[in-house]
Motif scaffolding. Structure first.
Motif, PDB file in Angstrom:
ATOM      1  N   LEU A  25      12.129  81.207 -30.194  1.00  0.00           N
ATOM      2  CA  LEU A  25      13.560  81.281 -30.474  1.00  0.00           C
ATOM      3  C   LEU A  25      14.350  80.360 -29.557  1.00  0.00           C
ATOM      4  O   LEU A  25      15.282  79.668 -29.991  1.00  0.00           O
ATOM      5  N   ASP A  26      13.992  80.362 -28.274  1.00  0.00           N
ATOM      6  CA  ASP A  26      14.714  79.521 -27.319  1.00  0.00           C
ATOM      7  C   ASP A  26      14.530  78.037 -27.639  1.00  0.00           C
ATOM      8  O   ASP A  26      15.451  77.234 -27.474  1.00  0.00           O
ATOM      9  N   ALA A  27      13.339  77.678 -28.131  1.00  0.00           N
ATOM     10  CA  ALA A  27      13.106  76.284 -28.523  1.00  0.00           C
ATOM     11  C   ALA A  27      13.993  75.908 -29.701  1.00  0.00           C
ATOM     12  O   ALA A  27      14.578  74.812 -29.736  1.00  0.00           O
ATOM     13  N   MET A  28      14.125  76.828 -30.675  1.00  0.00           N
ATOM     14  CA  MET A  28      15.000  76.563 -31.820  1.00  0.00           C
ATOM     15  C   MET A  28      16.451  76.396 -31.391  1.00  0.00           C
ATOM     16  O   MET A  28      17.177  75.553 -31.912  1.00  0.00           O
ATOM     17  N   VAL A  29      16.886  77.240 -30.452  1.00  0.00           N
ATOM     18  CA  VAL A  29      18.264  77.143 -29.959  1.00  0.00           C
ATOM     19  C   VAL A  29      18.508  75.770 -29.346  1.00  0.00           C
ATOM     20  O   VAL A  29      19.528  75.119 -29.627  1.00  0.00           O
ATOM     21  N   LYS A  30      17.585  75.308 -28.520  1.00  0.00           N
ATOM     22  CA  LYS A  30      17.751  74.010 -27.860  1.00  0.00           C
ATOM     23  C   LYS A  30      17.812  72.882 -28.877  1.00  0.00           C
ATOM     24  O   LYS A  30      18.621  71.953 -28.762  1.00  0.00           O
ATOM     25  N   ILE A  31      16.949  72.980 -29.892  1.00  0.00           N
ATOM     26  CA  ILE A  31      16.947  71.945 -30.936  1.00  0.00           C
ATOM     27  C   ILE A  31      18.257  71.977 -31.711  1.00  0.00           C
ATOM     28  O   ILE A  31      18.885  70.936 -31.965  1.00  0.00           O
ATOM     29  N   SER A  32      18.699  73.177 -32.081  1.00  0.00           N
ATOM     30  CA  SER A  32      19.912  73.303 -32.892  1.00  0.00           C
ATOM     31  C   SER A  32      21.156  72.836 -32.149  1.00  0.00           C
ATOM     32  O   SER A  32      22.147  72.438 -32.762  1.00  0.00           O
ATOM     33  N   ARG A  33      21.136  72.900 -30.817  1.00  0.00           N
ATOM     34  CA  ARG A  33      22.307  72.522 -30.017  1.00  0.00           C
ATOM     35  C   ARG A  33      22.293  71.042 -29.639  1.00  0.00           C
ATOM     36  O   ARG A  33      23.195  70.581 -28.926  1.00  0.00           O
ATOM     37  N   SER A  34      21.294  70.283 -30.106  1.00  0.00           N
ATOM     38  CA  SER A  34      21.241  68.866 -29.739  1.00  0.00           C
ATOM     39  C   SER A  34      22.452  68.134 -30.306  1.00  0.00           C
ATOM     40  O   SER A  34      22.981  68.486 -31.365  1.00  0.00           O
ATOM     41  N   THR A  35      22.879  67.126 -29.597  1.00  0.00           N
ATOM     42  CA  THR A  35      24.058  66.356 -30.007  1.00  0.00           C
ATOM     43  C   THR A  35      23.883  65.779 -31.399  1.00  0.00           C
ATOM     44  O   THR A  35      24.813  65.789 -32.225  1.00  0.00           O
ATOM     45  N   LEU A  36      22.683  65.295 -31.695  1.00  0.00           N
ATOM     46  CA  LEU A  36      22.417  64.670 -32.990  1.00  0.00           C
ATOM     47  C   LEU A  36      22.633  65.658 -34.138  1.00  0.00           C
ATOM     48  O   LEU A  36      23.283  65.341 -35.130  1.00  0.00           O
ATOM     49  N   LEU A  37      22.110  66.881 -33.986  1.00  0.00           N
ATOM     50  CA  LEU A  37      22.260  67.873 -35.054  1.00  0.00           C
ATOM     51  C   LEU A  37      23.689  68.373 -35.155  1.00  0.00           C
ATOM     52  O   LEU A  37      24.157  68.710 -36.248  1.00  0.00           O
ATOM     53  N   ASN A  38      24.380  68.430 -34.025  1.00  0.00           N
ATOM     54  CA  ASN A  38      25.774  68.885 -34.054  1.00  0.00           C
ATOM     55  C   ASN A  38      26.674  67.926 -34.830  1.00  0.00           C
ATOM     56  O   ASN A  38      27.673  68.344 -35.420  1.00  0.00           O
ATOM     57  N   TYR A  39      26.323  66.655 -34.810  1.00  0.00           N
ATOM     58  CA  TYR A  39      27.169  65.668 -35.477  1.00  0.00           C
ATOM     59  C   TYR A  39      26.594  65.194 -36.807  1.00  0.00           C
ATOM     60  O   TYR A  39      27.179  64.322 -37.454  1.00  0.00           O
ATOM     61  N   SER A  40      25.467  65.755 -37.203  1.00  0.00           N
ATOM     62  CA  SER A  40      24.866  65.343 -38.471  1.00  0.00           C
ATOM     63  C   SER A  40      24.455  66.577 -39.272  1.00  0.00           C
ATOM     64  O   SER A  40      23.356  67.095 -39.099  1.00  0.00           O
ATOM     65  N   PRO A  41      25.331  67.070 -40.141  1.00  0.00           N
ATOM     66  CA  PRO A  41      25.004  68.240 -40.964  1.00  0.00           C
ATOM     67  C   PRO A  41      23.721  68.063 -41.767  1.00  0.00           C
ATOM     68  O   PRO A  41      22.965  69.014 -41.969  1.00  0.00           O
ATOM     69  N   ARG A  42      23.467  66.834 -42.204  1.00  0.00           N
ATOM     70  CA  ARG A  42      22.260  66.591 -42.993  1.00  0.00           C
ATOM     71  C   ARG A  42      21.003  66.813 -42.164  1.00  0.00           C
ATOM     72  O   ARG A  42      20.052  67.460 -42.606  1.00  0.00           O
ATOM     73  N   LEU A  43      20.987  66.271 -40.943  1.00  0.00           N
ATOM     74  CA  LEU A  43      19.833  66.475 -40.069  1.00  0.00           C
ATOM     75  C   LEU A  43      19.697  67.940 -39.667  1.00  0.00           C
ATOM     76  O   LEU A  43      18.594  68.465 -39.542  1.00  0.00           O
ATOM     77  N   ASN A  44      20.845  68.590 -39.468  1.00  0.00           N
ATOM     78  CA  ASN A  44      20.820  70.013 -39.123  1.00  0.00           C
ATOM     79  C   ASN A  44      20.167  70.823 -40.255  1.00  0.00           C
ATOM     80  O   ASN A  44      19.341  71.702 -40.012  1.00  0.00           O
ATOM     81  N   ARG A  45      20.547  70.520 -41.499  1.00  0.00           N
ATOM     82  CA  ARG A  45      19.968  71.194 -42.658  1.00  0.00           C
ATOM     83  C   ARG A  45      18.472  70.898 -42.764  1.00  0.00           C
ATOM     84  O   ARG A  45      17.665  71.785 -43.082  1.00  0.00           O
ATOM     85  N   THR A  46      18.059  69.655 -42.468  1.00  0.00           N
ATOM     86  CA  THR A  46      16.645  69.287 -42.526  1.00  0.00           C
ATOM     87  C   THR A  46      15.836  70.087 -41.503  1.00  0.00           C
ATOM     88  O   THR A  46      14.755  70.606 -41.814  1.00  0.00           O
ATOM     89  N   ALA A  47      16.375  70.173 -40.281  1.00  0.00           N
ATOM     90  CA  ALA A  47      15.684  70.931 -39.234  1.00  0.00           C
ATOM     91  C   ALA A  47      15.602  72.409 -39.606  1.00  0.00           C
ATOM     92  O   ALA A  47      14.560  73.060 -39.427  1.00  0.00           O
ATOM     93  N   MET A  48      16.700  72.921 -40.156  1.00  0.00           N
ATOM     94  CA  MET A  48      16.750  74.321 -40.570  1.00  0.00           C
ATOM     95  C   MET A  48      15.695  74.595 -41.649  1.00  0.00           C
ATOM     96  O   MET A  48      14.941  75.581 -41.567  1.00  0.00           O
ATOM     97  N   ASN A  49      15.588  73.713 -42.637  1.00  0.00           N
ATOM     98  CA  ASN A  49      14.619  73.894 -43.713  1.00  0.00           C
ATOM     99  C   ASN A  49      13.183  73.786 -43.212  1.00  0.00           C
ATOM    100  O   ASN A  49      12.282  74.463 -43.731  1.00  0.00           O
ATOM    101  N   LEU A  50      12.978  72.935 -42.198  1.00  0.00           N
ATOM    102  CA  LEU A  50      11.643  72.811 -41.626  1.00  0.00           C
ATOM    103  C   LEU A  50      11.207  74.123 -40.981  1.00  0.00           C
ATOM    104  O   LEU A  50      10.069  74.583 -41.180  1.00  0.00           O
ATOM    105  N   PHE A  51      12.122  74.739 -40.237  1.00  0.00           N
ATOM    106  CA  PHE A  51      11.786  76.020 -39.615  1.00  0.00           C
ATOM    107  C   PHE A  51      11.598  77.120 -40.669  1.00  0.00           C
ATOM    108  O   PHE A  51      10.734  77.979 -40.523  1.00  0.00           O
TER     109      PHE A  51
END
Length: 336
Positions: A276-302
Motif C-alpha cells: 500500500l505504501d508503495a502505491m501511495v508513493k507512486i500515486s503522489r509522483s509529480t508526473l502522475l499528479n499532472y498527467s491524468p492519463r498516466l494516473n489512470r494507466t497506473a491505476m489500471n495496472l494495479f
C-alpha cells in the motif's frame, strides 16, 4: 477436541442478514463496534473516510449506535462534537504489557470522556500495565472488548499461549471480518471456554462499515452493551476470503489513485503495509499528479495485478500458515 464440537454452543449466535432483519423489526438494535476514520494513522486522509462522511454514511445505513474507534486518539469526537444523535464515543487503545501479556493488544473502549481517555493513555503508554488498565475500565464502568485476540503485531514474536489468560480479563471478544475463519473460530472457542460474549465487527479502514454487525436489545448504548456482555445478542459475521480481499485491495486502489477524493496531501501517509505504501508513493509522483492519463494507466495496472488474485492468494496462504501455527500452540477446550 474437534473444532466443530467446540463451536456447537455458539453456532446459534451466528445468523444471516435475513434473520437479522426480522429481529430488527422486533426492536433489536445493531452497531458496527470497530470503525476507523481519517483520525487513525493508517487510514488514507480522503474525504470519504473523514469522520463527518462516515457519520453521515452510518445514519444512511440505519445504524442504531454509531461509534468510531481510531487508534489511540479521540480526535473524531473533537471534529464531530461529543453529543451528536446516536454517536457513542469510542477508541481503540494499544496496550503493551511486556511482563503479563508479552505482546501488543488492542482494546476498544466506549462511552469515555476526554479525561478518562487521557488517564487510560497514561496507563497504556507509560505504565504498560494491562491489569491496571482493565481495573480502571471496571472501576469507571466503561464498556470494553478484546479486539482480534489472535492478532499479533507485524514482526512481533507469536505468543498464542498467553491469549487464554488475557481473554479471561475481558467480557467481550471480537469476531473480526478481516481475520480468517480459522482465527475467528478459535476466538469463538475461547469465548465458549470462559463464558464470554462475541461481537462481529468490520474493523474497516476503507469505509466499508456495517457489512457485519452485532444485534442486541437496548434503548441506550449502555443497555445494548450490557445485553451483549450477558450473551443476549446475535452477530451477522463474515470472514476474510480471497474474493473479499481482492475487493478490499481494489477499494484501496480507488482511494489512493482517485484525485477527486483527496482533500489533503498524502505524501507522508504510511500504513506499514509495504504494498500500500508503495502505491501511495507512486500515486503522489509529480508526473502522475499532472498527467491524468498516466494516473489512470497506473491505476489500471494495479487493478490488473489485484484482479489476478495472486496478491490475495499469497496473503491468505501466509495468514493460514500463521493460523495453523497458533492452533498448534494453543489448547482450547470446551467449557463443560
Amino acid at each position: 477436541m474437534p473444532m466443530g464440537r467446540r463451536l456447537k454452543n455458539y453456532q446459534e449466535k451466528l445468523i444471516a442478514p435475513e434473520q437479522a432483519a426480522g429481529l430488527m423489526e422486533d426492536g433489536w438494535k445493531r452497531a458496527d463496534l470497530h470503525v476507523h476514520t481519517t483520525c487513525s494513522f493508517d487510514v488514507l486522509p480522503v474525504r470519504s473516510l473523514h469522520p463527518e462522511s462516515l457519520y453521515e454514511k452510518s445514519l444512511a445505513l440505519g445504524m442504531d449506535f454509531i461509534t468510531f474507534t481510531d487508534h489511540d486518539t479521540m480526535d473524531a469526537y473533537e471534529i464531530l462534537g461529543w453529543d451528536r444523535e446516536k454517536l457513542v464515543p469510542g477508541v481503540e487503545m494499544t496496550v503493551y504489557d511486556p511482563e503479563f501479556a508479552g505482546h501488543v493488544l488492542h482494546v476498544n473502549v466506549f462511552e469515555l470522556d476526554r479525561e478518562e481517555f487521557l488517564e487510560l493513555r497514561e496507563i497504556s503508554q507509560v505504565e504498560h500495565d494491562l491489569k491496571n488498565f482493565v481495573r480502571y475500565l471496571k472501576r469507571h464502568r466503561l464498556p470494553f472488548m478484546y479486539n482480534h485476540p489472535f492478532w499479533f503485531k507485524f514482526h512481533e514474536e507469536l505468543n498464542p499461549s498467553a491469549v487464554p489468560k488475557l481473554a479471561n480479563l475481558f467480557p467481550v471478544l471480537e469476531y473480526n471480518m478481516n481475520e480468517l475463519k480459522q482465527k475467528n473460530e478459535l476466538t469463538i472457542a475461547l469465548a465458549e471456554r470462559f463464558g464470554k460474549s462475541i461481537v462481529a465487527t468490520t474493523d474497516t479502514h476503507s469505509g466499508k462499515l456495517g457489512q457485519v454487525y452485532t444485534l442486541a436489545k437496548g434503548d441506550s448504548f449502555r443497555e445494548y452493551f450490557r445485553n451483549i456482555e450477558k450473551g443476549r445478542n446475535y452477530i451477522v459475521p463474515e470472514d476474510l476470503t480471497r474474493k473479499l480481499l481482492i475487493e478490499e485491495m481494489n477499494t484501496w486502489i480507488d482511494l489512493i489513485f482517485d484525485k477527486s477524493h483527496n482533500t489533503q496531501d498524502v505524501k507522508n501517509y504510511l500504513t506499514g503495509i509495504k504494498s500500500l505504501d508503495a502505491m501511495v508513493k507512486i500515486s503522489r509522483s509529480t508526473l502522475l499528479n499532472y498527467s491524468p492519463r498516466l494516473n489512470r494507466t497506473a491505476m489500471n495496472l494495479f487493478y490488473m495485478i489485484s484482479n489476478t488474485g495472486l496478491p490475495a492468494s499469497f496473503y491468505i496462504y501466509s495468514a493460514k500458515s500463521i493460523a495453523r501455527e497458533i492452533e498448534k500452540n494453543i489448547e482450547i477446550k470446551s467449557q463443560k
